[in-house]
Scaffold this motif. Structure first.
Motif, short mmCIF file in Angstrom:
data_model
loop_
_atom_site.label_atom_id
_atom_site.label_comp_id
_atom_site.label_asym_id
_atom_site.label_seq_id
_atom_site.Cartn_x
_atom_site.Cartn_y
_atom_site.Cartn_z
N GLY A 1 0.81 -1.22 0.00
CA GLY A 1 0.00 0.00 0.00
C GLY A 1 0.85 1.27 0.00
O GLY A 1 0.60 2.21 -0.76
N GLY A 2 1.87 1.29 0.86
CA GLY A 2 2.73 2.47 0.96
C GLY A 2 3.54 2.69 -0.32
O GLY A 2 3.65 3.81 -0.81
N LEU B 1 -3.50 4.09 4.77
CA LEU B 1 -2.18 3.58 5.15
C LEU B 1 -2.07 3.36 6.66
O LEU B 1 -2.74 4.02 7.45
CB LEU B 1 -1.09 4.56 4.70
N ASP B 2 -1.17 2.45 7.05
CA ASP B 2 -0.96 2.22 8.47
C ASP B 2 -0.20 3.40 9.07
O ASP B 2 0.49 4.12 8.34
CB ASP B 2 -0.22 0.90 8.70
N PRO B 3 -0.31 3.65 10.39
CA PRO B 3 0.26 4.87 10.98
C PRO B 3 1.74 5.12 10.69
O PRO B 3 2.09 6.23 10.30
CB PRO B 3 -0.02 4.71 12.47
N PRO B 4 2.64 4.13 10.83
CA PRO B 4 4.05 4.45 10.55
C PRO B 4 4.29 4.85 9.09
O PRO B 4 5.02 5.80 8.81
CB PRO B 4 4.78 3.14 10.88
N THR B 5 3.66 4.12 8.16
CA THR B 5 3.81 4.42 6.73
C THR B 5 3.27 5.82 6.44
O THR B 5 3.87 6.61 5.70
CB THR B 5 3.03 3.39 5.88
N LYS B 6 2.12 6.11 7.03
CA LYS B 6 1.48 7.40 6.84
C LYS B 6 2.39 8.52 7.34
O LYS B 6 2.59 9.52 6.64
CB LYS B 6 0.18 7.37 7.64
N ASP B 7 2.96 8.31 8.50
CA ASP B 7 3.83 9.32 9.10
C ASP B 7 5.05 9.59 8.21
O ASP B 7 5.40 10.73 7.94
CB ASP B 7 4.26 8.82 10.48
N GLU B 8 5.64 8.50 7.74
CA GLU B 8 6.82 8.59 6.88
C GLU B 8 6.48 9.34 5.59
O GLU B 8 7.22 10.24 5.16
CB GLU B 8 7.21 7.14 6.55
#
Lengths: 232, 396
Positions: B141-142, B169-176
């Motif tokens: 997804g990321g 997106l999942d939180p870490p991927t989103k944050d990145e």
């Protein structure tokens, strides 16, 4: 069992020696069914795409009609094409009856709904938001249609195979509108029927083996195109 | 003020006769990042499609660089090619990553050397150069969303339109990805309209924020203005104000107002006339809690409310604590770090004092009686009770 074995041997011999009659019949089958399939693609793909992508009143009715058409019995098609092309019929003046042209027309009528229906289904299974994304990337209308076709290439090639498979194997309509005239309108299926009725089973088996090989080759080619570049 | 590069005037969109978008005016200035926030179904995506020339409005005008866009003309495509969009779904084509990134340029019939250069550049900048020859269908997804962003950037659009690109997106991927995108947008100076329902995303990216609800823009402005001074209760709830108390201004002295709320006095900075009915808004992060039995020295905060801890919910690094301050007052919601929560040994029924500065109080005039709550308001106005039921009560 011996009959079958002899038939297979005869088929091998006919293919190996390049029997002129068999070659002529095979080539005519390819020409007629190939032309009919090509014509059905020219009509079926645009109509199928329009049915899938456009919204207009009566669309559901059109889709239902096309879906019904996918199961048209070849003898019914043969009957109506014959009636139209009959010397005293509405299109009798064309003089098409018992010509390869008449067979192409009949096979086109059989293949077109198949191609249309499967094209429409192929287009409808694409993500509807993909259209928006492609437009947003700057696609013109024609570019959009081309890209959507490319996205649906797997099911579209399946539509081509289904269309070709439907007409190369049909016998009723070809017999009725072509007349199975030797050297003129005799194709693999009608020849098989004739030889079987005459009791020439070995020749009939040979012809059907050739028909199967032909269908297999064409589908193998299309499948190869379809699966090219796909990672397992 | 910079001239707007993209502007919508009197935009209205009706679906089956029902208005889903009514925006008298929206301006996107060159080089800015405009974040449009609002709950699901607020009409944000519809607005983005209209501004991106992907959907004609039922009525109204879109202007790009001052010229009115003519829907249904050949110019529409030419104008649309100044934009690029990224949606929540990456919507990649069934081909390789590099072919996907090249797509927008190929559609514009760009020279092949230029295409190659752009593709290589954006593959690298989005950190997916190693995926160039991979089939798009095999991406995570990321990775797919990076590819979708690269595809949009490669066009070098005048306006970039982003429709909840990180929502799936999942939180870490989103944050990145948020950090990466923020950097890219700053470096490129690319005018961007960013639609999201996540106010943290909006705060991180937006130069300006517009709050959309029920098809209308309720408030637009710089982030501190929208988040600190919401103009209505609905906006306040959406931007994270968790305590909203009805009161009446009872005194005013040199800009310092005294508001009576349920028999208690709250001091606030602001402008209002004595006798005016107001809503007192408090953000949870502006409130400080101490135990009532705790002795303290001098405090700068002017407001002290006594109450009992009602419940607390762990948010990971912080606790959301609800304090019942009076029978009719409902509750006050404060955020407490995990450290303080443990130090204070808070539990249900602990007597506490909530303190906050007069400057932390935002007042919304309540001149008109509130309309009866509609179905959509349940997410905003009624969530106090809902949250209380869903909260994990203190176990200590």
């Amino acid at each position: 069992m011996e009959l079958l074995w002899n038939g297979l041997l005869e088929a091998a011999r006919l293919i190996a020696t390049g029997d002129p009659d068999v070659l002529q019949i095979t080539w005519l089958s390819v020409q007629i069914s190939g032309s009919a399939t090509l014509l059905s693609l020219l009509v079926g793909i645009p109509v199928g795409m329009a049915l899938a992508l456009a919204r207009f009143p009566g669309r559901s009715l059109c889709v239902a009609l096309v879906n019904t058409g996918m199961g048209l019995p070849p003898v019914v098609v043969g009957l109506f094409v014959s009636l139209f092309l009959w010397r005293s019929g509405p299109l009798g003046f064309l003089g098409f009856l018992y010509t390869p042209t008449a067979m192409v027309v009949a096979q086109f009528i059989i293949a077109a709904p198949i191609v249309t229906g499967l094209t429409s289904a192929a287009m409808q299974q694409l993500n509807p938001r993909l259209r928006l994304q492609l437009l947003a990337l700057g696609a013109s209308r024609w570019q959009l249609l081309w890209l959507l076709m490319r996205e649906a290439r797997l099911p579209l090639l399946a539509a081509v195979m289904a269309g070709f498979g439907g007409v190369i194997s049909e016998v009723g309509a070809s017999m009725m509108v072509g007349g199975n005239l030797q050297g003129q309108t005799r194709v693999l299926t009608t020849a098989t029927v004739l030889e079987t009725s005459k009791g020439n089973f070995d020749l009939a088996i040979a012809l059907s083996v050739i028909l199967l090989l032909l269908a297999f080759s064409v589908n193998y080619l299309l499948t190869w195109i379809q699966q090219r570049g796909r990672t397992p | 003020m910079t001239a707007p590069i993209l502007e919508g005037l009197d935009l209205r969109v009706l679906y089956a006769g029902r208005p889903v978008l009514e925006v008298p005016r929206i301006q996107v200035r060159a080089g800015e990042i405009l974040a449009i926030i609002g709950p699901n179904g607020a009409g944000k995506s519809t607005l983005l499609r209209v501004l991106g020339l992907l959907e004609p409005p039922t009525s109204g005008v879109v202007r790009f660089r001052g010229s009115r866009v003519a829907w249904g003309s050949g110019d529409l495509l030419a104008t649309r090619r100044h934009f690029a969009s990224v949606f929540q779904e990456p919507l990649l084509c069934d081909t390789t990553v590099e072919a996907n990134i090249a797509l927008g340029l190929r559609l514009r019939r760009a020279a092949s050397e230029a295409v190659t250069t752009q593709v290589q550049t954006w593959l690298a900048r989005l950190g997916i150069a190693h995926l160039a020859r991979r089939e798009a269908g095999s991406l995570s997804g990321g990775e797919a969303q990076r590819c979708s962003l690269a595809r949009a950037f490669a066009i070098q659009p005048d306006v970039l339109l982003l429709d909840e690109p990180f929502a799936a997106l999942d939180p870490p991927t989103k944050d990145e990805l948020l950090t990466l995108l923020h950097g890219l947008l700053r470096q490129e100076g690319c005018t961007t309209v960013f639609v999201t329902h996540d106010r943290d995303e909006a705060l991180r990216l937006g130069d300006r924020i517009a709050v959309m609800m029920d098809g209308r823009i309720h408030q637009a402005g710089a982030p501190p203005e929208v988040f600190g001074r919401p103009i209505s209760e609905e906006v306040a709830r959406f931007v994270g104000v968790e305590t909203i108390l009805p009161g009446r201004v009872v005194a005013e002295q040199a800009g310092l107002l005294t508001v009576e709320v349920d028999g208690m006095k709250i001091e606030a900075l602001g402008r209002a006339t004595v006798g005016e009915r107001v809503l007192v808004c408090l953000r949870p992060e502006d409130l400080v809690i101490r135990r009532r039995d705790e002795r303290v020295g001098l405090e700068s905060a002017r407001n002290h409310l006594e109450g009992l801890v009602e419940d607390a919910t762990s948010l990971g690094a912080q606790y959301r604590v609800r304090i019942a301050c009076g029978p009719a007052l409902g509750g006050v919601v404060a955020l407490v770090t995990k450290q303080s929560f443990d130090d204070l040994a808070l539990e249900r029924g602990t007597p506490v004092i909530v303190t906050f500065k007069a400057s932390a109080v935002h007042l919304i005039p309540r001149s008109h009686p509130r309309p009866p709550p509609s179905a959509g308001e349940g997410q905003g106005g009624g969530d106090f009770r809902d949250r209380r039921q869903g909260a994990s009560h203190i176990q200590r």
